[in-house]
Design an enzyme around this catalytic site. Structure first.
Site, PDB file in Angstrom:
ATOM      1  NE  ARG A 121      56.533  28.879  38.051  1.00 22.74           N
ATOM      2  CZ  ARG A 121      56.378  27.716  38.672  1.00 22.74           C
ATOM      3  NH1 ARG A 121      55.199  27.361  39.134  1.00 22.74           N
ATOM      4  NH2 ARG A 121      57.421  26.910  38.812  1.00 22.74           N
ATOM      5  CB  ALA A 122      49.589  27.272  37.168  1.00 20.47           C
ATOM      6  N   GLY A 176      42.681  38.752  67.900  1.00 28.39           N
ATOM      7  CA  GLY A 176      42.106  38.942  69.247  1.00 28.39           C
ATOM      8  C   GLY A 176      41.550  40.342  69.461  1.00 28.39           C
ATOM      9  NE  ARG A 192      47.596  59.109  68.676  1.00 29.74           N
ATOM     10  CZ  ARG A 192      47.307  59.736  69.795  1.00 29.74           C
ATOM     11  NH1 ARG A 192      46.059  59.817  70.203  1.00 29.74           N
ATOM     12  NH2 ARG A 192      48.246  60.281  70.546  1.00 29.74           N
ATOM     13  CG  ASP A 224      37.777  42.400  48.555  1.00 31.32           C
ATOM     14  OD1 ASP A 224      38.711  42.794  49.281  1.00 31.32           O
ATOM     15  OD2 ASP A 224      37.299  43.078  47.634  1.00 31.32           O
TER      16      ASP A 224
END
Ligand code: ADP
Length: 323
Positions: free
Chosen positions: A21-22, A185, A247, A127
């Site tokens: 858009r910019a 954490g 898990r 990334d």
């Protein structure tokens, strides 16, 4: 320059739409004709171009993904493919191209620029491994998605006294895992950049168990030597992690699709608009990024094929804070 085109390439990133858009609206305000190239470099080779007006950019700033579509295009990595792309651009009267994307996409932009076609890159990948920008478009949103998931997983892990291995994206780069792990954490963070034996990770979790921790969260980057499921398998096969039940959870593509945060909308807008200004000013063959609160441009020759290292302070802090 009269005709300027823009494309998005490689992995999509939240905030790409703000950048498109910019680019379009900045170009229009300088009196240019703006063209969208659809489906990344594939669209370049196929001549999949469309004129874009200001109204085409309405109500896209808040949307994840990319309205231009994206693709991975092996043909563009061949000289014939790129020559065809340049012929298509010339055929449509297009004189400059803005490439919004990550590492691979900027290598493609560099290759195109070396063939004499004026290109400017915009730093965009979840990334954050692109050399030439402190932060790239999409990182903040992807981090927040990963962080929300980690916070939720911690609650359920505590209820059941479980160890949860959470896999986050980042092919060869552990940035998302490192930063989401610190902000969430986590008890341990597993990165492609730091090779740690599974026994050491298990020991660390076991120590936490013995010290009375109600849970363990292990954030694993998908590109690490063992991914989350691989680590679980290894722990099972070797009888590790006796205390906690464990898990694995893979966050996967949910990290990409979210609506962009305020930070990513602003970054996309800033980099996109600056890229249009750079190409209009004739500063081509560069990547537009940001460093220390300023816009910077880095020659694509320096960007192509290079990976930005992880922030060293956070790398050290990860070890110190997971007590
Ligand atoms: P990202 O830009 O998100 O890192 P990829 O690595 O998949 O995504 O790259 C996107 C596209 O860029 C590839 O599909 C290919 O068309 C093009 N590309 C990647 N590397 C090169 C290269 N060395 N030369 C030319 N084009 C490239």
């Amino acid at each position: 320059m009269r005709n300027l085109a823009v494309l998005t390439s490689g992995g999509d990133a939240p905030g790409m739409n703000a950048a498109i858009r910019a680019v379009v609206r900045t170009g229009l305000s300088h009196g240019l004709n703006l063209w969208g190239v659809y489906q990344g470099y594939s669209g370049l080779i196929e001549g999949n171009f469309k004129r874009l007006g200001a109204r085409d950019m309405g109500s896209i700033i808040q949307r994840g993904g990319t309205v231009l579509g994206s693709a991975r295009c092996p043909e563009f990595q061949t000289e014939e493919g790129r020559e065809l792309a340049v012929r298509r651009l010339h055929g449509a009267g297009i004189e400059g191209l803005i490439v919004i994307g990550g590492n691979g996409s900027q290598s493609g932009a560099h290759a195109l620029n070396q063939m004499g076609f004026p290109v400017v890159g915009v730093a965009s990948t979840i990334d954050n491994d692109l050399y030439g920008s402190d932060i790239t478009i999409g990182v903040d949103t992807a981090l927040n998605v990963a962080l929300n998931a980690i916070d939720n997983l911690k609650v359920t892990a505590s209820s059941h006294r479980r160890a949860l291995l959470v896999e986050v994206m980042g092919r060869k780069c552990g940035y998302l895992a490192l930063m989401a792990g610190i902000a969430g954490g986590a008890e341990a963070i597993v990165l492609p950049e730091v090779d740690v034996a599974p026994e050491q990770i298990a020991q660390r979790i076991q120590d936490g168990y013995e010290r009375g921790k109600p849970h363990a969260i292990v954030v694993v980057a998908e590109g690490a030597r063992y991914n989350a499921e691989g680590l679980c398998q290894y722990f099972k096969e070797h009888g590790l992690l006796i205390g906690f039940e464990f898990r694995s959870t893979v966050l996967g593509y949910v990290q990409r699709g979210a609506a962009p945060t305020c930070a990513d909308r602003l970054l996309g807008t800033w980099l996109g608009s600056s890229a249009a200004e750079q190409i209009i000013a004739g500063n081509t063959g560069v990547l537009v990024g940001t460093s220390k609160g300023e816009i910077i441009t880095t020659p694509l020759t320096e960007v192509a094929g290079r990976q930005k290292p992880l922030p060293s302070w956070f790398l050290k802090a990860a070890e110190m804070l997971a007590r």
